[in-house]
Design a protein around this motif. Structure first.
Motif, PDB file in Angstrom:
ATOM      1  N   UNK A  50       1.233  -1.648  -0.005  1.00 46.05           N
ATOM      2  CA  UNK A  50       0.261  -0.035   0.201  1.00 46.05           C
ATOM      3  C   UNK A  50       0.737   1.487   0.643  1.00 46.05           C
ATOM      4  N   UNK A  51       0.711   2.842  -0.794  1.00 46.65           N
ATOM      5  CA  UNK A  51       1.669   3.687  -0.702  1.00 46.65           C
ATOM      6  C   UNK A  51       1.302   4.159   0.222  1.00 46.65           C
ATOM      7  N   UNK A  52       0.063   4.122   1.112  1.00 50.27           N
ATOM      8  CA  UNK A  52      -0.674   4.816   1.973  1.00 50.27           C
ATOM      9  C   UNK A  52      -1.615   4.730   2.859  1.00 50.27           C
ATOM     10  N   UNK A  53      -1.723   4.486   4.102  1.00 47.32           N
ATOM     11  CA  UNK A  53      -3.323   4.470   5.256  1.00 47.32           C
ATOM     12  C   UNK A  53      -4.509   4.598   4.213  1.00 47.32           C
ATOM     13  N   UNK A  54      -4.152   5.542   3.514  1.00 42.61           N
ATOM     14  CA  UNK A  54      -5.888   5.524   3.039  1.00 42.61           C
ATOM     15  C   UNK A  54      -5.978   4.871   1.571  1.00 42.61           C
ATOM     16  N   UNK A  55      -5.684   4.617   0.937  1.00 48.35           N
ATOM     17  CA  UNK A  55      -5.501   3.940   0.233  1.00 48.35           C
ATOM     18  C   UNK A  55      -5.510   2.456  -0.589  1.00 48.35           C
ATOM     19  N   UNK A  56      -6.669   1.951  -0.949  1.00 52.65           N
ATOM     20  CA  UNK A  56      -7.619   1.112  -1.279  1.00 52.65           C
ATOM     21  C   UNK A  56      -6.935   0.077  -2.508  1.00 52.65           C
ATOM     22  N   UNK A  57      -7.142  -0.904  -2.306  1.00 52.94           N
ATOM     23  CA  UNK A  57      -6.775  -2.033  -3.480  1.00 52.94           C
ATOM     24  C   UNK A  57      -7.835  -2.110  -4.476  1.00 52.94           C
ATOM     25  N   UNK A  58      -7.599  -2.400  -5.683  1.00 58.77           N
ATOM     26  CA  UNK A  58      -8.911  -2.551  -6.914  1.00 58.77           C
ATOM     27  C   UNK A  58      -8.751  -3.416  -7.310  1.00 58.77           C
ATOM     28  N   UNK A  59      -7.555  -3.989  -7.788  1.00 57.38           N
ATOM     29  CA  UNK A  59      -7.618  -4.465  -8.489  1.00 57.38           C
ATOM     30  C   UNK A  59      -6.289  -5.756  -8.313  1.00 57.38           C
ATOM     31  N   UNK A  60      -5.987  -6.946  -8.585  1.00 55.31           N
ATOM     32  CA  UNK A  60      -4.906  -7.844  -8.912  1.00 55.31           C
ATOM     33  C   UNK A  60      -5.005  -9.493  -7.586  1.00 55.31           C
ATOM     34  N   UNK A  61      -4.575  -9.467  -7.677  1.00 53.03           N
ATOM     35  CA  UNK A  61      -2.458  -9.643  -7.673  1.00 53.03           C
ATOM     36  C   UNK A  61      -2.665  -9.458  -9.410  1.00 53.03           C
ATOM     37  N   UNK A  62      -1.490  -9.268  -9.526  1.00 56.79           N
ATOM     38  CA  UNK A  62      -0.855  -8.791 -11.044  1.00 56.79           C
ATOM     39  C   UNK A  62       0.753  -9.760 -10.584  1.00 56.79           C
ATOM     40  N   UNK A  63       1.105 -10.385 -11.997  1.00 60.81           N
ATOM     41  CA  UNK A  63       2.830 -10.761 -11.463  1.00 60.81           C
ATOM     42  C   UNK A  63       3.935  -9.984 -12.441  1.00 60.81           C
ATOM     43  N   UNK A  64       3.166  -8.907 -12.662  1.00 58.97           N
ATOM     44  CA  UNK A  64       4.339  -7.617 -12.505  1.00 58.97           C
ATOM     45  C   UNK A  64       4.162  -6.102 -12.401  1.00 58.97           C
ATOM     46  N   UNK A  65       5.091  -5.483 -12.454  1.00 60.94           N
ATOM     47  CA  UNK A  65       5.270  -3.880 -12.226  1.00 60.94           C
ATOM     48  C   UNK A  65       3.794  -3.534 -13.127  1.00 60.94           C
ATOM     49  N   UNK A  66       3.976  -3.463 -13.651  1.00 64.26           N
ATOM     50  CA  UNK A  66       2.940  -2.820 -15.267  1.00 64.26           C
ATOM     51  C   UNK A  66       1.324  -3.139 -14.257  1.00 64.26           C
ATOM     52  N   UNK A  67       0.994  -3.561 -13.856  1.00 65.42           N
ATOM     53  CA  UNK A  67      -0.139  -4.329 -13.898  1.00 65.42           C
ATOM     54  C   UNK A  67      -1.330  -4.980 -15.113  1.00 65.42           C
ATOM     55  N   UNK A  68      -0.278  -5.288 -15.416  1.00 57.60           N
ATOM     56  CA  UNK A  68      -1.215  -5.568 -16.654  1.00 57.60           C
ATOM     57  C   UNK A  68      -1.703  -6.860 -17.638  1.00 57.60           C
ATOM     58  N   UNK A  69      -0.339  -7.958 -17.413  1.00 54.39           N
ATOM     59  CA  UNK A  69      -0.046  -9.239 -17.710  1.00 54.39           C
ATOM     60  C   UNK A  69      -1.147 -10.398 -16.659  1.00 54.39           C
ATOM     61  N   UNK A  70      -0.881 -11.420 -17.315  1.00 53.79           N
ATOM     62  CA  UNK A  70      -2.559 -11.727 -16.432  1.00 53.79           C
ATOM     63  C   UNK A  70      -2.143 -12.487 -14.930  1.00 53.79           C
ATOM     64  N   UNK A  71      -3.470 -11.688 -14.140  1.00 59.54           N
ATOM     65  CA  UNK A  71      -3.038 -12.274 -12.801  1.00 59.54           C
ATOM     66  C   UNK A  71      -3.360 -13.408 -12.214  1.00 59.54           C
ATOM     67  N   UNK A  72      -2.910 -13.809 -11.287  1.00 59.03           N
ATOM     68  CA  UNK A  72      -2.058 -14.937 -10.647  1.00 59.03           C
ATOM     69  C   UNK A  72      -3.623 -16.128 -10.920  1.00 59.03           C
ATOM     70  N   UNK A  73      -3.283 -16.416 -10.930  1.00 61.37           N
ATOM     71  CA  UNK A  73      -4.223 -17.547 -10.570  1.00 61.37           C
ATOM     72  C   UNK A  73      -5.384 -18.148  -8.911  1.00 61.37           C
ATOM     73  N   UNK A  74      -6.540 -17.605  -9.139  1.00 62.25           N
ATOM     74  CA  UNK A  74      -6.938 -17.629  -7.650  1.00 62.25           C
ATOM     75  C   UNK A  74      -7.093 -19.445  -6.938  1.00 62.25           C
ATOM     76  N   UNK A  75      -6.541 -19.319  -5.981  1.00 65.38           N
ATOM     77  CA  UNK A  75      -7.009 -20.813  -4.483  1.00 65.38           C
ATOM     78  C   UNK A  75      -7.855 -20.583  -4.157  1.00 65.38           C
TER      79      UNK A  75
END
Length: 109
Positions: A84-109
């Motif tokens: 998290x970049x800070x306390x107020x930031x919220x997670x909206x998408x992911x998880x991704x495999x790279x820093x571009x957040x455009x690669x195929x997401x990790x498979x969910x278990x």
């Protein structure tokens, strides 16, 4: 003259006693304070313990940390980060495999 001989004899004996007190625990060949090993280290134990430990520990598989898209609550900014970049930031998408957040997401278990 007799007293002189006694004095010399006494000093010679004290010199010999001082020399003998400087011998180490292993005799006159060793300096004082050094005790030689009676036998070499047990080579079986030197190799058996690390080998036993290496075989007893299961293999560890490490994976890279996932990347997420984080959204700012005060603006429309979005960033891709692993934490998290800070306390107020919220997670909206992911998880991704790279820093571009455009690669195929990790498979969910």
């Amino acid at each position: 003259m007799t007293a002189g001989r006694i004095g010399l004899a006494g000093s010679a004996q004290s010199l010999a006693g001082a020399r003998n007190s400087r011998h180490g625990a292993n005799g006159p060949g060793e300096p004082a304070g050094i005790i030689a090993r009676s036998h070499p280290p047990d080579t079986v134990m030197l190799f058996a313990l690390p080998l036993l430990f290496a075989l007893a520990v299961p293999p560890v598989e490490a994976a890279p940390a996932p990347w997420y898209v984080w959204a700012s609550p005060s603006s429309e900014h979005r960033v891709c980060a692993q934490t998290s970049p800070g306390a107020a930031w919220r997670k909206v998408a992911g998880p991704y495999r790279n820093a571009a957040c455009r690669a195929a997401p990790y498979p969910t278990r």
